[in-house]
Design a protein around this motif. Structure first.
Motif, short mmCIF file in Angstrom:
data_model
loop_
_atom_site.label_atom_id
_atom_site.label_comp_id
_atom_site.label_asym_id
_atom_site.label_seq_id
_atom_site.Cartn_x
_atom_site.Cartn_y
_atom_site.Cartn_z
N MET A 179 79.07 -104.43 -95.62
CA MET A 179 77.87 -103.98 -96.33
C MET A 179 78.24 -103.21 -97.60
SD MET A 179 75.50 -105.20 -94.51
CE MET A 179 74.02 -104.38 -95.09
N LEU A 180 79.36 -102.49 -97.55
CA LEU A 180 79.81 -101.69 -98.68
C LEU A 180 81.32 -101.88 -98.84
CD1 LEU A 180 77.92 -98.39 -97.76
CD2 LEU A 180 77.25 -99.98 -99.58
N ILE A 181 81.79 -101.86 -100.10
CA ILE A 181 83.22 -101.97 -100.39
C ILE A 181 83.57 -100.92 -101.45
CG2 ILE A 181 84.95 -103.41 -101.55
CD1 ILE A 181 83.90 -105.79 -100.03
N HIS A 182 84.75 -100.32 -101.28
CA HIS A 182 85.23 -99.30 -102.21
C HIS A 182 86.12 -99.94 -103.26
CE1 HIS A 182 88.24 -96.26 -103.49
NE2 HIS A 182 87.17 -95.49 -103.56
N TRP A 183 85.90 -99.56 -104.53
CA TRP A 183 86.74 -100.06 -105.63
C TRP A 183 86.71 -99.06 -106.77
CZ3 TRP A 183 85.45 -103.00 -110.45
CH2 TRP A 183 86.59 -103.49 -111.08
N GLN A 184 87.90 -98.63 -107.17
CA GLN A 184 88.08 -97.74 -108.31
C GLN A 184 87.18 -96.50 -108.23
OE1 GLN A 184 87.69 -100.08 -111.92
NE2 GLN A 184 89.72 -100.99 -111.65
N GLY A 185 87.15 -95.88 -107.05
CA GLY A 185 86.44 -94.62 -106.90
C GLY A 185 84.94 -94.75 -106.71
N GLN A 186 84.42 -95.97 -106.64
CA GLN A 186 82.99 -96.19 -106.47
C GLN A 186 82.75 -97.06 -105.24
OE1 GLN A 186 80.68 -94.79 -108.27
NE2 GLN A 186 81.53 -94.33 -110.28
N LEU B 84 79.79 -91.02 -91.41
CA LEU B 84 81.20 -91.21 -91.10
C LEU B 84 81.63 -90.27 -89.98
CD1 LEU B 84 82.62 -91.28 -94.75
CD2 LEU B 84 82.12 -93.25 -93.32
N ASP B 85 82.62 -90.71 -89.20
CA ASP B 85 83.26 -89.83 -88.22
C ASP B 85 84.76 -89.98 -88.34
OD1 ASP B 85 83.93 -92.19 -86.92
OD2 ASP B 85 82.30 -92.05 -85.47
N SER B 86 85.50 -89.46 -87.39
CA SER B 86 86.96 -89.46 -87.48
C SER B 86 87.56 -90.86 -87.36
CB SER B 86 87.55 -88.55 -86.40
OG SER B 86 87.17 -89.01 -85.11
N GLN B 87 86.79 -91.83 -86.84
CA GLN B 87 87.28 -93.18 -86.65
C GLN B 87 86.91 -94.13 -87.79
OE1 GLN B 87 89.30 -93.92 -84.00
NE2 GLN B 87 89.15 -91.72 -83.61
N GLY B 88 85.98 -93.73 -88.63
CA GLY B 88 85.52 -94.59 -89.72
C GLY B 88 84.02 -94.49 -89.88
N THR B 89 83.38 -95.60 -90.25
CA THR B 89 81.94 -95.60 -90.42
C THR B 89 81.25 -95.70 -89.07
OG1 THR B 89 81.84 -98.00 -90.69
CG2 THR B 89 82.12 -96.70 -92.68
N GLU B 90 80.10 -95.07 -88.98
CA GLU B 90 79.31 -95.10 -87.75
C GLU B 90 78.02 -95.87 -87.95
OE1 GLU B 90 76.83 -91.85 -85.18
OE2 GLU B 90 78.92 -91.35 -85.64
N GLY C 210 63.66 -96.35 -93.57
CA GLY C 210 63.44 -95.75 -92.26
C GLY C 210 64.27 -96.39 -91.17
N SER C 211 65.27 -97.21 -91.54
CA SER C 211 66.05 -97.94 -90.55
C SER C 211 67.49 -97.44 -90.51
CB SER C 211 66.06 -99.44 -90.87
OG SER C 211 64.75 -99.97 -90.88
N VAL C 212 68.05 -97.38 -89.29
CA VAL C 212 69.46 -97.07 -89.10
C VAL C 212 70.18 -98.37 -88.78
CG1 VAL C 212 71.15 -95.81 -87.73
CG2 VAL C 212 68.98 -94.73 -88.32
N ILE C 213 71.15 -98.73 -89.60
CA ILE C 213 71.87 -100.00 -89.46
C ILE C 213 73.23 -99.71 -88.83
CG2 ILE C 213 72.80 -101.99 -90.70
CD1 ILE C 213 70.79 -101.26 -92.97
N PRO C 214 73.49 -100.21 -87.61
CA PRO C 214 74.78 -99.96 -86.97
C PRO C 214 75.89 -100.75 -87.66
CG PRO C 214 73.48 -101.46 -85.64
CD PRO C 214 72.59 -101.02 -86.76
N LEU C 215 77.02 -100.09 -87.90
CA LEU C 215 78.16 -100.72 -88.55
C LEU C 215 79.41 -100.53 -87.69
CD1 LEU C 215 77.66 -99.43 -92.22
CD2 LEU C 215 76.81 -101.56 -91.23
N GLY D 234 82.69 -100.52 -91.84
CA GLY D 234 81.48 -100.68 -92.62
C GLY D 234 80.93 -102.08 -92.62
N GLN D 235 81.20 -102.84 -91.55
CA GLN D 235 80.74 -104.22 -91.46
C GLN D 235 79.60 -104.35 -90.44
OE1 GLN D 235 84.69 -106.84 -92.21
NE2 GLN D 235 84.74 -105.63 -90.34
#
Length: 313
Positions: free
Chosen positions: A256-263, A286-292, A298-303, A307-308
């Motif tokens: 859903m999200l990817i990190h590149w060059q600080g963004q 986020l938690d100690s294992q990665g994305t939660e 109004g929706s919570v999307i489980p990842l 972050g997939q």
């Protein structure tokens, strides 16, 4: 009387196999408690080790069980949203080979929006100049054939197809697609025309104590193939359309999200959804294992931890 007493004793004590089993259990509980506790610890450590190491055979079984669950729940019923407008073989036969002139893409996008689309995402990368632009054709003929040509009756606005498409994109809910590279060697080989003007997501981060940073949790790219700068600058939003299959070659999840060059950048579907909903704010937990999870509207999307999102294809 003797037989009756024996019957009552039998009922009280139960059949002999049950009495034998009860005796064995009592002996284990009395004399072998240490053995039972040891066995319990070993079984727990074994299961914990398997969970941490994730052997290939267990992952394979997990994938196949998941696939069977989806197959059992499969239905042909759809919501009708989103709608896919496909440039297929029939389209190419009617209007000519790909790539199409950018003015034709502009006409197609406007026709889709006129049909009621709240937002339109394009899963193609318009990374190079349109070589069918009259202005470019005129220059090529002059350079290569030493000919000065002109197009009679052609308005100036139609001489540059890229500029025409860019003007149409401004302020409208169109999302241009682009592609990330995760191999450094591949990223070094890619040639980008001009500056990369892809648009990052507006992500607020909610972290537990000891949580990892977004760049540690999310996939990080080495490079990107971006839309032509004149188009990317005019577009309201952009989104990547990378998709990586699981080790067994089947596509089950999408970043859903990817990190590149600080963004942090959204994928094409998410960017298009944000345009349709008129909401650009994302909350990443986020938690100690990665994305939660990720919250949008109004929706919570489980990842998963990277972050997939698991997709029910």
């Amino acid at each position: 009387m003797h037989r009756d007493r024996e019957s009552r004793n039998g009922r009280a004590q139960g059949p002999w196999p049950r009495r034998v089993m009860a005796g064995i259990v009592k002996k284990l509980l009395k004399g072998d408690k240490l053995l039972i506790i040891t066995f319990g610890f070993l079984a727990s450590f074994l299961l914990a080790g398997l969970y941490i190491m994730q052997p290939r055979i267990l992952r394979f079984l997990d994938y196949k069980i998941y696939d069977q669950l989806l197959i059992r729940q499969h239905t042909t019923k759809t919501s009708g949203v989103p709608v896919i407008v496909d440039i297929d073989e029939k389209s190419l036969a009617a209007l000519g080979q790909w790539p199409w002139p950018r003015y034709r893409i502009a006409l197609l996008l406007e026709k889709i929006r006129a049909g009621g689309a709240l937002a339109v995402g394009m899963d193609v990368v318009l990374a190079e100049q349109d070589r069918t632009s009259p202005a470019l054709l005129r220059q090529q003929m002059k350079n290569e054939l030493m000919l000065d040509v002109s197009f009679q009756g052609l308005p100036k606005a139609l001489e540059d197809n890229d500029a025409l498409l860019a003007n149409m994109l401004v302020g409208k809910p169109y999302v241009l697609g682009f592609y990330f590279s995760f191999s450094k060697a591949e990223a070094d080989q890619q040639t980008q025309v001009g500056e990369c003007l892809i648009k990052p997501a507006q992500v607020a981060v909610l972290s537990d104590p000891g949580a990892v940073q977004p760049e540690q949790a999310l996939h990080s790219a080495h490079g990107s193939v971006c839309p032509l700068p004149v188009l990317a600058q005019a577009a309201t939003a952009t989104g990547f359309f990378n998709a990586t299959p699981d080790p067994d070659g089947i596509l089950r999840r999408v970043a859903m999200l990817i990190h590149w060059q600080g963004q942090i950048y959204p994928n094409l579907a998410l960017a298009t959804l944000m345009q349709a909903a008129g909401d650009q704010n994302l909350l990443l937990k986020l938690d100690s294992q990665g994305t939660e999870s990720m919250r949008f509207g109004g929706s919570v999307i489980p990842l998963d931890r990277a972050g997939q999102l698991l997709v029910n294809y």
